[in-house]
Design a protein around this motif. Structure first.
Motif, short mmCIF file in Angstrom:
data_model
loop_
_atom_site.label_atom_id
_atom_site.label_comp_id
_atom_site.label_asym_id
_atom_site.label_seq_id
_atom_site.Cartn_x
_atom_site.Cartn_y
_atom_site.Cartn_z
N ILE A 110 21.86 105.06 51.13
CA ILE A 110 20.76 105.54 50.30
C ILE A 110 21.30 106.54 49.30
N SER A 111 20.87 106.44 48.08
CA SER A 111 21.30 107.45 47.13
C SER A 111 20.11 108.30 46.71
N LYS A 112 20.37 109.29 45.91
CA LYS A 112 19.39 110.37 45.81
C LYS A 112 18.05 109.99 45.17
N SER A 127 21.11 112.98 58.80
CA SER A 127 21.49 112.05 57.75
C SER A 127 20.86 112.44 56.44
N ALA A 128 19.82 113.23 56.49
CA ALA A 128 19.14 113.58 55.25
C ALA A 128 19.68 114.87 54.64
N SER A 130 23.28 115.47 54.48
CA SER A 130 24.66 115.33 54.03
C SER A 130 24.67 115.12 52.51
N ASP A 131 25.88 115.01 51.95
CA ASP A 131 25.98 115.02 50.49
C ASP A 131 25.43 113.78 49.81
N GLU A 132 26.18 113.25 48.87
CA GLU A 132 25.67 112.22 47.98
C GLU A 132 24.96 111.06 48.68
N LEU A 133 25.77 110.23 49.31
CA LEU A 133 25.22 109.01 49.90
C LEU A 133 24.97 109.19 51.38
N THR A 134 23.94 108.57 51.83
CA THR A 134 23.64 108.67 53.24
C THR A 134 23.61 107.28 53.84
N GLU A 135 24.22 107.16 54.98
CA GLU A 135 24.23 105.85 55.63
C GLU A 135 23.23 105.82 56.78
N LEU B 471 14.27 120.85 64.27
CA LEU B 471 15.00 121.19 63.05
C LEU B 471 16.48 121.41 63.32
N GLU B 472 16.76 121.89 64.52
CA GLU B 472 18.17 122.16 64.82
C GLU B 472 18.96 120.92 65.17
N ASN B 473 18.27 119.88 65.58
CA ASN B 473 18.98 118.68 66.01
C ASN B 473 19.14 117.70 64.85
N PRO B 474 20.40 117.48 64.42
CA PRO B 474 20.60 116.58 63.27
C PRO B 474 20.16 115.15 63.57
N LYS B 475 19.99 114.84 64.85
CA LYS B 475 19.60 113.46 65.17
C LYS B 475 18.09 113.26 65.19
N THR B 476 17.35 114.31 64.95
CA THR B 476 15.90 114.17 64.94
C THR B 476 15.47 113.14 63.92
#
Lengths: 704, 699
Positions: A110-112, A127-128, A130-135, B471-476
């Motif tokens: 996904i891109s921005k 996943s939401a 991280s930087d530019e692209l998200t997998e 919010l603290e869990n990146p896997k949420t």
């Protein structure tokens, strides 16, 4: 948004290993190496899926189609048979725990600017951020809908103890009748909450299948659709209104004409039969926008100033035009909105059909030019499509490698023991997994330079070898013209090998090594026939002395060096080298008491008493031959050939080609009873291994 | 290893019991299946489900019908689904989920029920405000009632206009609160004489306004007022926002089923088989609903099978139907099972003695010996130390480690809170006016694993801590945190910005965490506001620190006298102390609620262990339980002959008995009881149940 990879498990050709196809991202991507850069955007952004017939190329497009179809229907033959067979084995001993499951895993990037509405279930907070692209990972599984009912039926089936083949058939039928249900899983295998999720909302695929019957007006219909889209697009709404108004006018006119002349007549007749209060017809013109569009375009080719109708035109061109037409339609239909919430795939299946080789070679370039032009024409559109081409054409493969100047984004499907496995090619993999050795003599910059040169060489050189490597059942690398010429003949005579497509590549010495990483990736059984190349001191060379002992000898052969962990000493060589699908053979053993340094020498030693060989030697090098065996025809001592094998090979070095061709000639014209020379032992051993390997790789694995 | 070999005639007998159930299913005869703890109730239930699927599955599929299995928690739902294998025909869900699915389609009718409920509530509010002569109520509303009609009206207008001021000042002390109105209320005579009463009057007025407004909108068919929604997240209704919670759901479902025959037919036709797990803890209203469905199906001659699976001796919730079921739903075929598939004979003989009714269990295994039960008593002063010593003795003796955990059932709320690491939190809650008065509720409202049973304040705090943990869990998963409404129009980049803003919510203690939430609420954009509003689930006016504090203060101390400075200050300080607690203490409480403790010794309340079993169990007990200082003392004194007890005492005795029965029957192999009081006056009773007693001293 784009599809990064698709893993296919237990569906048709694929099981649970080497089952991931990687797709290149959509849009323009410049080639990293500036020196080789060109403006070729599509070629480098095209994913190529290549493989032999029946290797599983279609399985990939079928898998995509199945996913997009969203249907729950799963049939027995959707499953991989080896997998089903294994399950049935378990069921027959009443282990009912494992259930048949088809599964697919998609990795989506996904891109921005993308909207996430179609993938919301699969995004996590991590996943939401991280930087530019998200997998994202989306797993799609087809589960049995009523497990308990299925288990009951399976137990009933195995209780009957049918013979194996029948039981399998019944099992397939049982699966045909079983209901399945799709479930979607996201992160960590968690089931998606949103029950409304559908792959068809996420992925749109345009499948252009050239093999579908190209009937006469195929192209016209494509162009009709294009023009219709143009009219229906928002920008042309005033044009459409005008056209519709025109159509109404025409209808009015014609209707007026018809009712004036025909209505009265028809109704008069009817009146005679039935009172007109009950029955009256009114005839009118019924031209509509759709009708007009469907038959609007006549498509003709222009040739030498003459218009040639579509149905008289060559199938190859029709095919190409059809593909381009479909792409134009696709681009035209593409919404203007810049926001993305979908993945768009254009999938072209085996475009090579009906095209002559040169056209195939240029295919990628054609498509590239066409799409580039289309994009220029519609500036507002931000097309975000991934182009996927499946092919078994070596020319198209060539075209892809050369127009993008890279091995990137090629998925090669190899068949191994009846299992399809996907090999992901890219420049790094193709140039080998060798890592820089900081203790070696080579400096780091030299290492990188060598690597890049090797890759450059491979790219250039492979042009002539593509079909040999990618589509052969087995490959033999040889180091000289003699082997090259003679092996083909011997393989033709070999019942274990002659039914396969075996390519022989004559690549000298170290250059052959450049191919090794690629060969390993392709998983094709490969035999490397190389030479012992015994290092002789200048004196020994001068004396043309024979070698009876290799204890203190070294080899100069780079291939052997590589396999023997850079060790040059012959006594340390344990045997032939084998690495997975590769085997290297050479003159490791004595023949008639001597070590041969080359193929020719080994061949002579092996066949010193053979009539044909003697005939050829005396023909190719008459003086030297007489020198060795004696001048008087009746009193010749052929055993002298053994003792002078090295001398002979030295003398032959300038006329190997003659030697080989003369031999081949004699092979072909030989009389019935005349004995054929045999191949040197090491080659026989190599061919035996190859025969075994190739049979193994093409067999279906465990029998059903 | 014991408990492996099943006696052959027993398995035959067990099978024939199972066949009785199948027989009833075939005959469409409603059943009640009673079996003691560890009898394999869930097994019987699952086998029955399988039987239905195998024999009626295709028919059900053809008519798009389902077999419904209702059980008590989501954990239990997952376990049954797992054991059953995937099935579309079987619909396994919790009672609330199921009832909601029964009625949610019928919004038009639901709206009528809802409107009636609001009307009734509204009438009661108006009556309280104006004329209810109940002494307490009259006192509360007196100042208002004394106003002239004209003044009443102008007061209403004024106060409705000052909602903000009111909520902002809500938690201040009496003089601070009065000050907030700048003397503008002086014209209304003594209206501010008692701040507490004033607040009640105003809250009632607000509520009346809200209800009236809501009714008017419903009347006008306003788009936002055409549908009512059940919200499983919170444990209080917000009727005027068209939201209702668990208890009201059951009430609405009952009203609707009672009223509409067609609904009875729809439910019955769509779900011709309904199996109810752990019936004894099901609300009597649910049983009434089932009875109505069953009676109607007979009337219209459609097939409907209802099966109750449970054990009246394991009724541990006060609102559960227990043995009353037969009076609410008569004509059930009674099927019993006397086997025990869980425990060793040593444990079985103890639980039989506790139970002492017609179900006397026998192990189904031939090799059922090898367990042990021992009762220890100690009079140590420091109970916590004594427990620690006792537990660590068994950690060694039974080789306890992370793969082989020791489970301790603690029959004292305070102790369990201490042992699970949230003693402070517990003690502040239990010291609040509300829980002092309603101590019997604290066990379920603060410590229950069933989120639906949490109290109003615990439930809000739970949601807040959950936000932190999510919010603290990146896997949420995104969808767990945000509603579709929030993210559907956002691009991925905008979504990231929203999440980054939310991540600004932090805090070492609840106070700073709340400040950070409300700060963000005040400053953030609409999306942030929406998210926070969804998490806390209170009216917008209450979404500021002060208003929230006031709300919680009020909930925990419903009768707080704001005039009484000492009382006010003391309660306020208690709440401040609660909010000042380290956030980790809240997280430990959160993990306890979610049964996520990760240590080799795991502490449970007796409620939390329903349906589960453990190899080794220690039960910590003392005389008192809850507010009843003599609960177990009385029990053991009466256990040898309870026949002479009066009704009230009898009821208490049954309750204690069930509690002890559920606790002891968790053990598979070894059971230890540590009793932390003097037992000399009732040793005979203890020995009657547990056999020989042992004195325990840690030193």
């Amino acid at each position: 948004m784009h599809l990064k990879s698709l893993s296919i498990t237990n569906f048709r050709k694929f099981q649970n290993e080497n089952n991931t196809v990687y797709f290149v991202a959509s849009g323009t991507r410049r080639i990293e190496n500036a020196e080789q850069s060109n403006d070729n955007n599509i070629a480098s952004a095209t994913t190529l899926i290549v493989g032999k017939n029946n290797s599983g190329k279609t399985t990939i497009t079928k898998a995509l189609e199945k996913l997009i179809d969203d249907g729950n229907k799963v049939l027995g033959n959707d499953f991989n048979f080896l997998y089903l067979n294994r399950l049935l084995d378990k069921y027959s001993i009443l282990e009912l725990e494992e259930l048949p499951i088809l599964s697919f895993k998609l990795v989506v990037c996904i891109s921005k600017d993308d909207l996430v509405t179609n993938v919301d279930d699969f995004i996590s907070l991590g996943s939401a951020t991280s930087d530019e692209l998200t997998e994202l990972e989306i797993s799609v599984k087809y589960h049995i809908k009523e497990v308990e009912l299925f288990k009951t039926k399976v137990s009933k089936l195995v209780e009957k103890k049918y013979p194996i083949k029948l039981a399998f058939k019944k099992f397939l039928e049982l699966i045909d009748k079983t209901d399945f249900k799709i479930k979607y899983y996201g992160l960590d295998g968690k089931k998606a909450k949103n029950s409304k999720f559908k792959i068809s909302n996420l992925i749109e695929m345009k499948l252009i299948s050239a093999n579908k019957n190209l009937h006469a007006t195929n192209l016209s219909s494509v162009f009709n659709r294009i023009i219709k889209n143009r009219y229906e697009s928002e920008s042309a709404s005033s044009d459409l209104e005008t056209l519709v108004a025109d159509i109404d006018n025409i209808n009015e006119k014609i209707t007026a004409g018809i009712s004036a002349t025909h209505n009265g007549l028809v109704n008069d007749v009817l009146k005679k039969v039935e009172s007109s209060d009950h029955l009256e017809v009114e005839l009118s013109s019924d031209l509509t926008f759709d009708k007009l569009m469907n038959n609007l375009i006549k498509h003709e080719y222009s040739e030498f100033g003459l218009s040639i109708p579509e149905n008289q035109f060559g199938l190859g061109y029709t095919n190409l035009m059809n593909i381009i037409g479909e792409i134009i339609e696709y681009v035209e239909k593409y919404p203007l909105d810049g926001v993305q919430s979908k993945i768009n795939l254009i999938c072209i299946e085996e475009p090579e059909t009906f095209m002559h080789p040169q056209m195939q070679e240029s295919f990628i370039k054609f498509i590239d030019d066409a799409v580039k032009h289309l994009l220029e024409a519609s500036v507002n559109k931000k097309i975000n499509s991934q182009l996927i081409i499946t092919t078994h054409s070596s020319h198209i493969l060539n075209s892809k490698i050369h127009s993008s100047n890279s091995f990137d984004n090629i998925n090669y499907i190899a068949l191994e023991k009846g299992k399809s496995s996907i090999v992901r090619l890219d420049d790094i993999a193709v140039s080998g997994d060798e890592v820089f050795d900081d203790e070696g003599e080579e400096s780091e910059s030299d290492y990188h330079k060598r690597k890049s040169n090797e890759l450059k060489f491979l790219k250039k050189h492979i042009k002539f070898k593509v079909s040999e490597l990618f589509f052969a059942d087995a490959v033999i690398f040889v180091e000289g013209i003699t082997e090259d010429t003679l092996l083909n003949y011997y393989i033709d005579q070999n019942d274990a090998l002659n039914k396969y497509y075996i390519s022989i590549c004559n690549i000298n010495g170290a250059h052959g090594l450049v191919y090794l990483p690629l060969i390993k990736l392709l998983k094709i059984p490969t035999l490397i026939i190389t030479d012992l190349d015994i290092q002789r001191s200048p004196d020994e060379k001068k004396a043309l002395s024979q070698v009876t002992c290799v204890k203190d000898k070294k080899t100069t052969n780079t291939t052997i060096h590589k396999f023997n962990s850079k060790n040059e000493s012959i006594k340390d060589i344990v045997g032939y080298f084998t690495e997975g699908n590769l085997r290297g053979v050479f003159q490791k053993d004595q023949v008639e008491g001597y070590y041969a340094t080359s193929f020719e020498e080994a061949f002579i030693l092996q066949n010193y008493d053979n009539d044909i060989l003697n005939k050829v030697l005396s023909k190719t090098k008459p003086e030297i031959y007489k020198d060795i065996v004696g001048k008087v025809a009746l009193n010749q001592d052929r055993s002298q050939l053994k003792v002078n094998s090295f001398k002979l090979q030295k003398k032959l070095s300038g006329s190997k080609s003659d030697f080989a061709n003369n031999l081949l000639y004699e092979f072909i014209v030989r009389d019935e009873g005349e004995e054929l020379p045999v191949l040197p032992q090491y080659i026989q051993a190599g061919l035996f291994w190859l025969g075994f390997k190739v049979a193994e790789s093409l067999s279906v694995g465990e029998s059903q | 290893m014991s408990l492996t070999v099943i006696a052959e005639d027993f398995i035959n007998e067990e099978n024939s019991i199972q066949k009785e159930i199948y027989d009833s299913i075939d005959k469409n005869e409603n059943i009640i299946f009673n079996a003691g703890a560890g009898a394999g109730k869930t097994y019987a239930l699952i086998e029955s489900l399988k039987y239905i699927i195998n024999n009626y599955g295709s028919k059900l599929q053809k008519h798009n019908q389902k077999v419904v299995c209702i059980t008590y928690t989501n954990v239990a739902v997952d376990e049954i689904k797992e054991r059953l294998g995937y099935s579309d025909v079987a619909d396994v869900s919790t009672i609330h989920e199921k009832l909601w699915s029964f009625i949610r389609q019928h919004q038009k009718e639901l709206l009528i029920v809802h409107t009636n409920k609001i009307k009734a509530d509204l009438q009661e509010l108006i009556r309280n405000l104006n004329e209810n002569e109940d002494v307490e109520i009259e006192k509360t509303y007196r100042t208002y009632r004394n106003l002239s009609a004209e003044l009443q009206a102008s007061f209403k207008d004024y106060i409705i206009d000052k909602k903000d001021v009111f909520y902002k000042a809500y938690s201040r002390n009496a003089s601070g609160f009065r000050g907030a109105f700048n003397g503008e209320l002086e014209c209304y005579e003594n209206i501010l004489k008692s701040v507490a009463n004033f607040k009640k009057v105003v809250s009632t007025i607000y509520k009346i306004e809200n209800y009236k407004y809501c009714l008017q909108k419903i009347e006008e068919k306003d788009d936002d007022y055409t549908a009512v929604r059940y919200d499983s997240k919170f444990n209080s209704d917000i009727l005027h926002k068209m939201l209702f919670s668990h208890d009201t759901l059951i009430e609405y479902a009952f009203e609707m089923v009672k009223k509409y025959d067609l609904l009875k037919q729809i439910i019955g036709d769509c779900h011709p088989f309904i199996l109810i797990d752990e019936y004894q803890d099901t609300s009597p209203r649910v049983i009434e609903i089932m009875q109505l469905l069953s009676a109607h199906s007979l009337k219209i001659n459609h097939n409907l099978f209802i099966g109750y699976f449970g054990d009246k001796a394991q009724n541990i919730y006060d609102d559960g139907v227990g043995s009353n079921i037969t009076s609410l739903h008569s004509g059930l075929r009674n099927i019993k099972k006397r086997f025990n598939r869980r425990s060793t004979s040593e444990v079985i003989s103890v639980i039989n003695k506790i139970r002492a009714d017609e179900i006397e269990q026998e192990s189904i295994y031939e090799d059922c010996t090898g367990g042990s039960v021992k009762f220890y008593h100690s009079q140590a002063v420091n109970k916590k130390e004594e427990i620690d010593a006792f537990v660590s003795k068994y950690v060694d003796e039974w080789n306890i480690n992370n793969d082989k955990k020791l489970h301790c059932l603690v029959l004292t709320n305070k102790l369990i809170a201490e042992l699970s690491g949230f003693a402070e939190l517990y003690s502040i809650f239990s010291g609040s006016q509300y829980y002092k008065k309603n101590f019997q509720y604290i066990n379920t409202e603060l410590l229950s694993n069933d989120l639906g049973k949490l109290g109003v304040v615990p439930s809000v705090l739970y949601q807040i801590i959950k936000l932190k943990i999510l919010l603290e869990n990146p896997k949420t998963p995104l969808t767990t945190l945000l509603s579709k409404e929030v993210y559907s129009s956002l691009s991925f980049a905008e979504l990231k910005v929203l999440l980054q803003q939310l991540k600004l919510i932090t805090g070492d203690n609840l106070n700073t965490f709340l400040y950070s939430i409300f700060n963000l609420y005040a400053l953030g954009d609409n999306n942030v506001k929406k998210v926070i509003h969804e998490v806390i689930g209170l009216d917008k006016e209450k979404l500021s620190y002060d208003a929230f504090f006031g709300y919680v203060l009020d909930q925990l101390n419903p009768n707080l006298d704001y005039e009484d400075k000492t009382e006010y200050n003391s309660e306020k300080e208690k709440l401040e102390a609660l909010f000042a607690l380290d956030i980790e203490e809240y997280e430990r409480w959160y993990n306890f609620i979610n049964d996520r403790q990760d240590s080799e010794v795991i502490y449970h309340t007796y409620h939390g262990t329903k349906g589960i079993e453990f190899n080794n169990v220690i039960i910590i007990m003392e005389n008192s339980f809850g507010r009843d200082k003599r609960k177990f003392l009385n029990y053991f004194s009466d256990v040898i002959d309870p026949s002479g007890l009066g009704d009230d005492a009898k009821c208490k005795f049954e309750n204690t008995k069930n509690l002890l029965y559920v606790s002891c029957s968790r053990a598979i192999k070894n059971l230890r009881v540590l009793y932390l009081d003097d037992i000399s006056t009732f040793t005979a009773g203890v020995e009657h149940v547990f056999g020989e007693t042992h004195n325990y001293t840690s030193s």
